[in-house]
Design an enzyme around this catalytic site. Structure first.
Site, PDB file in Angstrom:
ATOM      1  N   SER A  75       0.836  -1.196   0.000  1.00  0.00           N
ATOM      2  CA  SER A  75       0.000   0.000   0.000  1.00  0.00           C
ATOM      3  C   SER A  75       0.876   1.254   0.000  1.00  0.00           C
ATOM      4  O   SER A  75       1.988   1.243   0.548  1.00  0.00           O
ATOM      5  CB  SER A  75      -0.864  -0.033   1.262  1.00  0.00           C
ATOM      6  OG  SER A  75      -1.302   1.251   1.579  1.00  0.00           O
ATOM      7  N   SER A  76       0.348   2.325  -0.561  1.00  0.00           N
ATOM      8  CA  SER A  76       1.125   3.578  -0.592  1.00  0.00           C
ATOM      9  C   SER A  76       1.270   4.177   0.810  1.00  0.00           C
ATOM     10  O   SER A  76       2.052   5.115   1.006  1.00  0.00           O
ATOM     11  CB  SER A  76       0.486   4.584  -1.547  1.00  0.00           C
ATOM     12  OG  SER A  76      -0.844   4.814  -1.185  1.00  0.00           O
ATOM     13  N   CYS A  77       0.531   3.625   1.796  1.00  0.00           N
ATOM     14  CA  CYS A  77       0.697   4.075   3.190  1.00  0.00           C
ATOM     15  C   CYS A  77       2.089   3.738   3.721  1.00  0.00           C
ATOM     16  O   CYS A  77       2.480   4.224   4.776  1.00  0.00           O
ATOM     17  CB  CYS A  77      -0.309   3.386   4.104  1.00  0.00           C
ATOM     18  SG  CYS A  77      -1.983   3.762   3.707  1.00  0.00           S
ATOM     19  N   TYR A 134      -0.440  -0.244  10.384  1.00  0.00           N
ATOM     20  CA  TYR A 134      -0.718  -0.876   9.094  1.00  0.00           C
ATOM     21  C   TYR A 134       0.522  -0.827   8.199  1.00  0.00           C
ATOM     22  O   TYR A 134       0.915  -1.832   7.595  1.00  0.00           O
ATOM     23  CB  TYR A 134      -1.879  -0.100   8.458  1.00  0.00           C
ATOM     24  CG  TYR A 134      -2.324  -0.540   7.098  1.00  0.00           C
ATOM     25  CD1 TYR A 134      -3.082  -1.697   6.940  1.00  0.00           C
ATOM     26  CD2 TYR A 134      -2.044   0.224   5.966  1.00  0.00           C
ATOM     27  CE1 TYR A 134      -3.528  -2.084   5.679  1.00  0.00           C
ATOM     28  CE2 TYR A 134      -2.486  -0.154   4.710  1.00  0.00           C
ATOM     29  CZ  TYR A 134      -3.231  -1.301   4.575  1.00  0.00           C
ATOM     30  OH  TYR A 134      -3.669  -1.675   3.329  1.00  0.00           O
ATOM     31  N   LYS A 194       2.870  -3.864   6.600  1.00  0.00           N
ATOM     32  CA  LYS A 194       3.034  -4.003   5.151  1.00  0.00           C
ATOM     33  C   LYS A 194       4.515  -3.941   4.749  1.00  0.00           C
ATOM     34  O   LYS A 194       4.945  -4.634   3.829  1.00  0.00           O
ATOM     35  CB  LYS A 194       2.272  -2.871   4.441  1.00  0.00           C
ATOM     36  CG  LYS A 194       0.768  -3.009   4.536  1.00  0.00           C
ATOM     37  CD  LYS A 194       0.349  -4.045   3.558  1.00  0.00           C
ATOM     38  CE  LYS A 194      -1.111  -4.251   3.451  1.00  0.00           C
ATOM     39  NZ  LYS A 194      -1.437  -5.399   2.613  1.00  0.00           N
ATOM     40  N   HIS A 223     -13.604   3.623   2.533  1.00  0.00           N
ATOM     41  CA  HIS A 223     -12.570   4.578   2.138  1.00  0.00           C
ATOM     42  C   HIS A 223     -13.251   5.829   1.581  1.00  0.00           C
ATOM     43  O   HIS A 223     -14.474   5.892   1.490  1.00  0.00           O
ATOM     44  CB  HIS A 223     -11.668   3.949   1.073  1.00  0.00           C
ATOM     45  CG  HIS A 223     -10.692   2.989   1.642  1.00  0.00           C
ATOM     46  ND1 HIS A 223     -10.717   1.653   1.344  1.00  0.00           N
ATOM     47  CD2 HIS A 223      -9.662   3.157   2.496  1.00  0.00           C
ATOM     48  CE1 HIS A 223      -9.737   1.051   1.989  1.00  0.00           C
ATOM     49  NE2 HIS A 223      -9.077   1.938   2.696  1.00  0.00           N
TER      50      HIS A 223
HETATM   51  N1  LIG Z   1      -8.500  -0.823  -1.030  1.00  0.00           N
HETATM   52  C1  LIG Z   1      -7.492  -0.025  -1.325  1.00  0.00           C
HETATM   53  O1  LIG Z   1      -7.665   1.188  -1.557  1.00  0.00           O
HETATM   54  C2  LIG Z   1      -6.104  -0.556  -1.408  1.00  0.00           C
HETATM   55  C3  LIG Z   1      -5.102   0.282  -1.900  1.00  0.00           C
HETATM   56  C4  LIG Z   1      -3.803  -0.191  -1.973  1.00  0.00           C
HETATM   57  C5  LIG Z   1      -3.523  -1.464  -1.531  1.00  0.00           C
HETATM   58  N2  LIG Z   1      -4.515  -2.266  -1.063  1.00  0.00           N
HETATM   59  C6  LIG Z   1      -4.144  -3.590  -0.586  1.00  0.00           C
HETATM   60  O2  LIG Z   1      -4.865  -4.577  -1.265  1.00  0.00           O
HETATM   61  C7  LIG Z   1      -5.195  -5.629  -0.373  1.00  0.00           C
HETATM   62  C8  LIG Z   1      -6.683  -5.919  -0.436  1.00  0.00           C
HETATM   63  O3  LIG Z   1      -7.429  -4.772  -0.118  1.00  0.00           O
HETATM   64  P1  LIG Z   1      -9.015  -4.773  -0.239  1.00  0.00           P
HETATM   65  O4  LIG Z   1      -9.427  -3.369  -0.400  1.00  0.00           O
HETATM   66  O5  LIG Z   1      -9.446  -5.805  -1.217  1.00  0.00           O
HETATM   67  O6  LIG Z   1      -9.447  -5.234   1.221  1.00  0.00           O
HETATM   68  P2  LIG Z   1     -10.837  -5.887   1.677  1.00  0.00           P
HETATM   69  O7  LIG Z   1     -11.909  -5.592   0.714  1.00  0.00           O
HETATM   70  O8  LIG Z   1     -11.046  -5.466   3.098  1.00  0.00           O
HETATM   71  O9  LIG Z   1     -10.561  -7.433   1.637  1.00  0.00           O
HETATM   72  C9  LIG Z   1      -9.666  -8.003   2.510  1.00  0.00           C
HETATM   73  C10 LIG Z   1      -9.788  -9.492   2.428  1.00  0.00           C
HETATM   74  O10 LIG Z   1      -8.862 -10.027   3.367  1.00  0.00           O
HETATM   75  C11 LIG Z   1      -9.403 -11.212   3.860  1.00  0.00           C
HETATM   76  N3  LIG Z   1      -8.930 -11.482   5.219  1.00  0.00           N
HETATM   77  C12 LIG Z   1      -8.965 -10.658   6.286  1.00  0.00           C
HETATM   78  N4  LIG Z   1      -8.495 -11.308   7.365  1.00  0.00           N
HETATM   79  C13 LIG Z   1      -8.186 -12.565   6.974  1.00  0.00           C
HETATM   80  C14 LIG Z   1      -7.670 -13.699   7.621  1.00  0.00           C
HETATM   81  N5  LIG Z   1      -7.376 -13.690   8.927  1.00  0.00           N
HETATM   82  N6  LIG Z   1      -7.462 -14.831   6.894  1.00  0.00           N
HETATM   83  C15 LIG Z   1      -7.766 -14.863   5.582  1.00  0.00           C
HETATM   84  N7  LIG Z   1      -8.242 -13.817   4.899  1.00  0.00           N
HETATM   85  C16 LIG Z   1      -8.457 -12.679   5.589  1.00  0.00           C
HETATM   86  C17 LIG Z   1     -10.917 -11.028   3.909  1.00  0.00           C
HETATM   87  O11 LIG Z   1     -11.455 -12.299   3.644  1.00  0.00           O
HETATM   88  P3  LIG Z   1     -12.995 -12.751   4.022  1.00  0.00           P
HETATM   89  O12 LIG Z   1     -13.872 -11.748   3.325  1.00  0.00           O
HETATM   90  O13 LIG Z   1     -13.103 -14.109   3.457  1.00  0.00           O
HETATM   91  O14 LIG Z   1     -13.099 -12.654   5.510  1.00  0.00           O
HETATM   92  C18 LIG Z   1     -11.161 -10.036   2.783  1.00  0.00           C
HETATM   93  O15 LIG Z   1     -11.671 -10.682   1.668  1.00  0.00           O
HETATM   94  C19 LIG Z   1      -4.728  -5.200   1.006  1.00  0.00           C
HETATM   95  O16 LIG Z   1      -3.533  -5.827   1.301  1.00  0.00           O
HETATM   96  C20 LIG Z   1      -4.485  -3.735   0.883  1.00  0.00           C
HETATM   97  O17 LIG Z   1      -3.401  -3.313   1.659  1.00  0.00           O
HETATM   98  C21 LIG Z   1      -5.799  -1.850  -0.994  1.00  0.00           C
END
Ligand SMILES: NC(=O)c1ccc[n+]([C@@H]2O[C@H](COP(=O)([O-])OP(=O)(O)OC[C@H]3O[C@@H](n4cnc5c(N)ncnc54)[C@H](OP(=O)(O)O)[C@@H]3O)[C@@H](O)[C@H]2O)c1
Length: 309
Positions: free
Chosen positions: A103-105, A132, A136, A176
């Site tokens: 993440s950019s954080c 966080y 990361k 967000h």
């Molecule tokens: N969203 C953004 O703006 C953004 C930007 C940059 C980078 N990212 C990165 O991209 C990644 C995904 O982000 P996202 O927005 O898709 O997040 P999200 O919608 O909150 O999804 C996170 C997923 O992680 C799974 N998870 C959480 N705890 C878990 C555990 N203990 N064991 C197994 N799975 C687990 C959840 O699975 P279940 O649903 O099955 O519980 C959920 O599907 C993250 O690493 C984040 O840092 C996101």
């Protein structure tokens, strides 16, 4: 290839599963109820049974500024454990390809923009998401160490800018900025509110990419993983002010009211724009404009609202 996508239920994961180039592969997509990444032994058993060729790590505990500030312990511990467990188990099972989504954080606070990959760990982190970011960073570094010390292992990290899109979260506790603003303006339209409050003065700048664009980037990486840089920003290369996001959403939702500013609320960094030189050299760029992305996200939101009624 057999590809294990962690976090396949999340916004990033679901966008990957909507990409045809990715789903032509054999995809393993266990939800957390089937495989809890906090449990190292369960991961080992799962990998031994399923034997993936590649892992794409999209699982994480993700949230906005308020959630990050309130729950720093959990944001640190869960993200660190999930990532370290999965990378370690993958390494021990001889899985040679691993794409880690960071993440950019993880960049230093208020540092030189646009942010180059080499600025990682050059200065103090933004305190509102320090837990966080530290988690990361640990995973990014772990991937670098493995690639450097174990020939044949390609453990790489993408650092995407902020994302939005289909499968975004619209509930207040977890959302967000873009989904939160869509919901806020939608409610104002429905309730005919004359004014909407913006946190801060609206001049902070943010880079938001439509999540299906990230999926296209991942699809390209899967096809030629050797060519992917070890750590690479994935972004637009330009940003918009918070005011511009509000104005775009206002226009698409046809809201007629006005905005007022609450400068006592925290807004995080003034700017967080990624340098995309490596990405451009690698030969990829996003395709979806802000207007197209907001329109598609709004259509997705309407489906979400209708489901709740
Ligand atoms: N969203 C953004 O703006 C953004 C930007 C940059 C980078 N990212 C990165 O991209 C990644 C995904 O982000 P996202 O927005 O898709 O997040 P999200 O919608 O909150 O999804 C996170 C997923 O992680 C799974 N998870 C959480 N705890 C878990 C555990 N203990 N064991 C197994 N799975 C687990 C959840 O699975 P279940 O649903 O099955 O519980 C959920 O599907 C993250 O690493 C984040 O840092 C996101």
């Amino acid at each position: 290839m057999k590809i294990f996508i962690s976090g396949s239920n999340g916004m990033v994961g679901r966008n990957l599963l909507e990409n045809e180039d990715i789903t032509k592969h054999d995809i393993l997509k266990p939800p957390s109820s089937e495989l809890n990444l906090l449990n190292f032994n369960d991961i080992k058993i799962y990998l031994k049974k399923t034997k993936p060729d590649m892992i794409i790590h999209c699982a994480g505990k993700v949230g906005g500024i308020q959630a990050n500030m309130k729950d720093m312990y959990k944001f640190f511990t869960e993200n660190a454990l999930m990532g370290i467990n999965l990378v370690k188990a993958a390494k021990e099972h001889g899985i040679k390809k691993f794409l880690n989504l960071s993440s950019s954080c993880t960049y230093p606070r208020n540092y030189k923009n646009p942010l180059k990959e080499e600025y990682i760990l050059q200065a103090e982190l933004e305190p509102t998401n320090e837990g966080y970011a530290l988690a990361k960073l640990s995973i990014l570094k772990m991937c670098e160490y493995i690639s450097r010390e174990y020939p044949g292992y390609q453990y790489k990290t993408f650092i995407p800018c902020n994302l939005y899109g289909r499968w975004d979260k619209f509930d207040e506790a977890n959302s967000h900025m873009i989904p939160a603003v869509i919901k806020k303006i939608y409610n104002a339209v429905v309730s005919k509110l004359p004014e909407i409050e913006i946190w801060g003065d609206g001049t902070a700048r943010r880079e938001f990419m439509y999540a299906s664009d990230l999926a296209s980037c991942v699809a390209k990486a899967i096809e030629n993983f050797e060519d992917v840089p070890s750590v690479m920003n994935v972004g637009l290369g330009f940003d918009y002010s918070i005011n511009e996001y509000y104005e775009t959403i206002k226009k698409i939702l046809e809201y007629k009211g006005s905005f007022i500013y609450n400068t006592s609320m925290p807004v995080g960094m003034k700017q967080k724009l990624l340098n995309i030189d490596l990405q451009s050299k690698w030969g990829w760029k996003p395709q979806v404009s802000l207007e197209q992305g907001i329109e598609r996200t709004y259509q997705f939101f309407l489906g979400y609202v209708n489901d709740k009624v």
